[in-house]
Design a protein around this motif. Structure first.
Motif, PDB file in Angstrom:
ATOM      1  N   GLU A   5       0.831  -1.199   0.000  1.00  0.00           N
ATOM      2  CA  GLU A   5       0.000   0.000   0.000  1.00  0.00           C
ATOM      3  C   GLU A   5       0.872   1.257   0.000  1.00  0.00           C
ATOM      4  O   GLU A   5       0.584   2.219  -0.715  1.00  0.00           O
ATOM      5  CB  GLU A   5      -0.927   0.001   1.215  1.00  0.00           C
ATOM      6  N   PHE A   6       1.937   1.256   0.800  1.00  0.00           N
ATOM      7  CA  PHE A   6       2.855   2.400   0.857  1.00  0.00           C
ATOM      8  C   PHE A   6       3.432   2.661  -0.535  1.00  0.00           C
ATOM      9  O   PHE A   6       3.388   3.776  -1.041  1.00  0.00           O
ATOM     10  CB  PHE A   6       3.980   2.107   1.864  1.00  0.00           C
ATOM     11  N   SER A  11       3.735   5.446  -5.826  1.00  0.00           N
ATOM     12  CA  SER A  11       3.681   5.293  -7.280  1.00  0.00           C
ATOM     13  C   SER A  11       2.536   6.095  -7.898  1.00  0.00           C
ATOM     14  O   SER A  11       2.722   6.773  -8.912  1.00  0.00           O
ATOM     15  CB  SER A  11       3.538   3.818  -7.634  1.00  0.00           C
ATOM     16  N   ASN A  12       1.377   6.028  -7.295  1.00  0.00           N
ATOM     17  CA  ASN A  12       0.207   6.719  -7.836  1.00  0.00           C
ATOM     18  C   ASN A  12       0.283   8.231  -7.673  1.00  0.00           C
ATOM     19  O   ASN A  12      -0.134   8.969  -8.552  1.00  0.00           O
ATOM     20  CB  ASN A  12      -1.071   6.200  -7.191  1.00  0.00           C
ATOM     21  N   ARG A  13       0.806   8.694  -6.550  1.00  0.00           N
ATOM     22  CA  ARG A  13       0.840  10.132  -6.290  1.00  0.00           C
ATOM     23  C   ARG A  13       1.965  10.834  -7.041  1.00  0.00           C
ATOM     24  O   ARG A  13       1.861  12.023  -7.321  1.00  0.00           O
ATOM     25  CB  ARG A  13       0.998  10.399  -4.793  1.00  0.00           C
ATOM     26  N   ALA A  14       3.029  10.120  -7.352  1.00  0.00           N
ATOM     27  CA  ALA A  14       4.197  10.774  -7.961  1.00  0.00           C
ATOM     28  C   ALA A  14       3.931  11.306  -9.370  1.00  0.00           C
ATOM     29  O   ALA A  14       4.387  12.404  -9.646  1.00  0.00           O
ATOM     30  CB  ALA A  14       5.419   9.884  -7.888  1.00  0.00           C
ATOM     31  N   PRO A  15       3.289  10.720 -10.293  1.00  0.00           N
ATOM     32  CA  PRO A  15       3.176   9.287 -10.551  1.00  0.00           C
ATOM     33  C   PRO A  15       4.478   8.737 -11.147  1.00  0.00           C
ATOM     34  O   PRO A  15       5.197   9.450 -11.831  1.00  0.00           O
ATOM     35  CB  PRO A  15       2.051   9.195 -11.569  1.00  0.00           C
ATOM     36  N   SER A  17       6.503   5.349 -13.126  1.00  0.00           N
ATOM     37  CA  SER A  17       6.234   4.387 -14.185  1.00  0.00           C
ATOM     38  C   SER A  17       6.159   2.942 -13.714  1.00  0.00           C
ATOM     39  O   SER A  17       5.586   2.111 -14.394  1.00  0.00           O
ATOM     40  CB  SER A  17       7.293   4.506 -15.279  1.00  0.00           C
ATOM     41  N   SER A  18       6.754   2.656 -12.565  1.00  0.00           N
ATOM     42  CA  SER A  18       6.754   1.271 -12.109  1.00  0.00           C
ATOM     43  C   SER A  18       6.827   1.187 -10.590  1.00  0.00           C
ATOM     44  O   SER A  18       7.222   2.138  -9.919  1.00  0.00           O
ATOM     45  CB  SER A  18       7.944   0.513 -12.703  1.00  0.00           C
ATOM     46  N   ARG A  19       6.475   0.039 -10.105  1.00  0.00           N
ATOM     47  CA  ARG A  19       6.580  -0.244  -8.674  1.00  0.00           C
ATOM     48  C   ARG A  19       8.043  -0.171  -8.234  1.00  0.00           C
ATOM     49  O   ARG A  19       8.348   0.331  -7.158  1.00  0.00           O
ATOM     50  CB  ARG A  19       6.003  -1.624  -8.408  1.00  0.00           C
ATOM     51  N   ASP A  20       8.950  -0.657  -9.071  1.00  0.00           N
ATOM     52  CA  ASP A  20      10.381  -0.619  -8.743  1.00  0.00           C
ATOM     53  C   ASP A  20      10.870   0.817  -8.575  1.00  0.00           C
ATOM     54  O   ASP A  20      11.665   1.106  -7.677  1.00  0.00           O
ATOM     55  CB  ASP A  20      11.215  -1.317  -9.813  1.00  0.00           C
ATOM     56  N   HIS A  21      10.394   1.711  -9.422  1.00  0.00           N
ATOM     57  CA  HIS A  21      10.803   3.115  -9.315  1.00  0.00           C
ATOM     58  C   HIS A  21      10.244   3.732  -8.032  1.00  0.00           C
ATOM     59  O   HIS A  21      10.920   4.511  -7.355  1.00  0.00           O
ATOM     60  CB  HIS A  21      10.366   3.902 -10.533  1.00  0.00           C
ATOM     61  N   ALA A  22       9.019   3.392  -7.671  1.00  0.00           N
ATOM     62  CA  ALA A  22       8.431   3.881  -6.421  1.00  0.00           C
ATOM     63  C   ALA A  22       9.210   3.348  -5.218  1.00  0.00           C
ATOM     64  O   ALA A  22       9.433   4.072  -4.244  1.00  0.00           O
ATOM     65  CB  ALA A  22       6.969   3.474  -6.333  1.00  0.00           C
ATOM     66  N   GLU A  23       9.631   2.114  -5.299  1.00  0.00           N
ATOM     67  CA  GLU A  23      10.439   1.518  -4.223  1.00  0.00           C
ATOM     68  C   GLU A  23      11.774   2.264  -4.113  1.00  0.00           C
ATOM     69  O   GLU A  23      12.233   2.577  -3.001  1.00  0.00           O
ATOM     70  CB  GLU A  23      10.679   0.037  -4.517  1.00  0.00           C
ATOM     71  N   LEU A  24      12.398   2.557  -5.241  1.00  0.00           N
ATOM     72  CA  LEU A  24      13.680   3.268  -5.242  1.00  0.00           C
ATOM     73  C   LEU A  24      13.524   4.680  -4.685  1.00  0.00           C
ATOM     74  O   LEU A  24      14.349   5.141  -3.893  1.00  0.00           O
ATOM     75  CB  LEU A  24      14.262   3.300  -6.656  1.00  0.00           C
ATOM     76  N   HIS A  91       9.548  13.466  -5.936  1.00  0.00           N
ATOM     77  CA  HIS A  91       9.419  12.127  -5.360  1.00  0.00           C
ATOM     78  C   HIS A  91       9.568  12.168  -3.843  1.00  0.00           C
ATOM     79  O   HIS A  91       8.815  11.499  -3.122  1.00  0.00           O
ATOM     80  CB  HIS A  91      10.455  11.176  -5.961  1.00  0.00           C
ATOM     81  N   ALA A  92      10.531  12.942  -3.363  1.00  0.00           N
ATOM     82  CA  ALA A  92      10.738  13.051  -1.912  1.00  0.00           C
ATOM     83  C   ALA A  92       9.504  13.641  -1.234  1.00  0.00           C
ATOM     84  O   ALA A  92       9.099  13.187  -0.161  1.00  0.00           O
ATOM     85  CB  ALA A  92      11.960  13.906  -1.610  1.00  0.00           C
ATOM     86  N   ARG A  93       8.908  14.640  -1.856  1.00  0.00           N
ATOM     87  CA  ARG A  93       7.689  15.232  -1.299  1.00  0.00           C
ATOM     88  C   ARG A  93       6.598  14.189  -1.145  1.00  0.00           C
ATOM     89  O   ARG A  93       5.922  14.117  -0.130  1.00  0.00           O
ATOM     90  CB  ARG A  93       7.189  16.346  -2.206  1.00  0.00           C
ATOM     91  N   VAL A  94       6.437  13.384  -2.169  1.00  0.00           N
ATOM     92  CA  VAL A  94       5.402  12.353  -2.145  1.00  0.00           C
ATOM     93  C   VAL A  94       5.709  11.313  -1.064  1.00  0.00           C
ATOM     94  O   VAL A  94       4.825  10.932  -0.291  1.00  0.00           O
ATOM     95  CB  VAL A  94       5.256  11.691  -3.538  1.00  0.00           C
TER      96      VAL A  94
END
Length: 135
Positions: A5-6, A11-15, A17-24, A91-94
């Protein structure tokens, strides 16, 4: 909040392109956030996070108490994430927004009280009671 969920929220708020990018992006932000903290604060905050996300606050340089500016904060995230500075700032803000929803307000206050001068604006309440992340 669960790990998936985190990451989905980031990923959705940034948005992104991928789950891996959101994890990074999450990892880069939380590792950087943990560096200026001291007194066990990264470990206290991580206790309220799901496994995986929590580990990003408990890395080898966490709690170093290192002092750096907001510009350097975002620069470190940019370098860790491997993206241009404007993207790293966004990304940091999100990530910080999602973090503020995932842990207690008391823990957010504890983090804010330990941030070096100049980094406190990362966590600022807006008039709607939500966390507004500034630069």
């Amino acid at each position: 909040m669960q790990h998936d969920e985190f990451i989905i929220q980031v990923s959705n708020r940034a948005p992104l392109s991928s789950r891996d990018h959101a994890e990074l992006a999450t990892r880069a932000t939380l590792e950087t956030l943990a560096e200026p903290l001291a007194g066990g604060e990264p470990f206290n905050a991580s206790a309220q996070l799901p496994r995986g996300i929590a580990e990003y606050l408990r890395h080898q340089y966490a709690e170093s108490g290192e002092r750096f500016s907001l510009d350097e904060f975002f620069g470190r995230i940019s370098q860790r994430e491997g993206v241009e500075l404007p993207d790293a700032v966004h990304h940091a803000r999100v990530v910080i927004e999602v973090l503020s929803e995932a842990i207690s307000s008391g823990e957010i206050n504890d983090i804010c009280s330990q941030l070096p001068s100049g980094l406190e604006p990362l966590f600022e309440a807006s008039s709607q009671g939500q966390i507004r992340v500034n630069t």
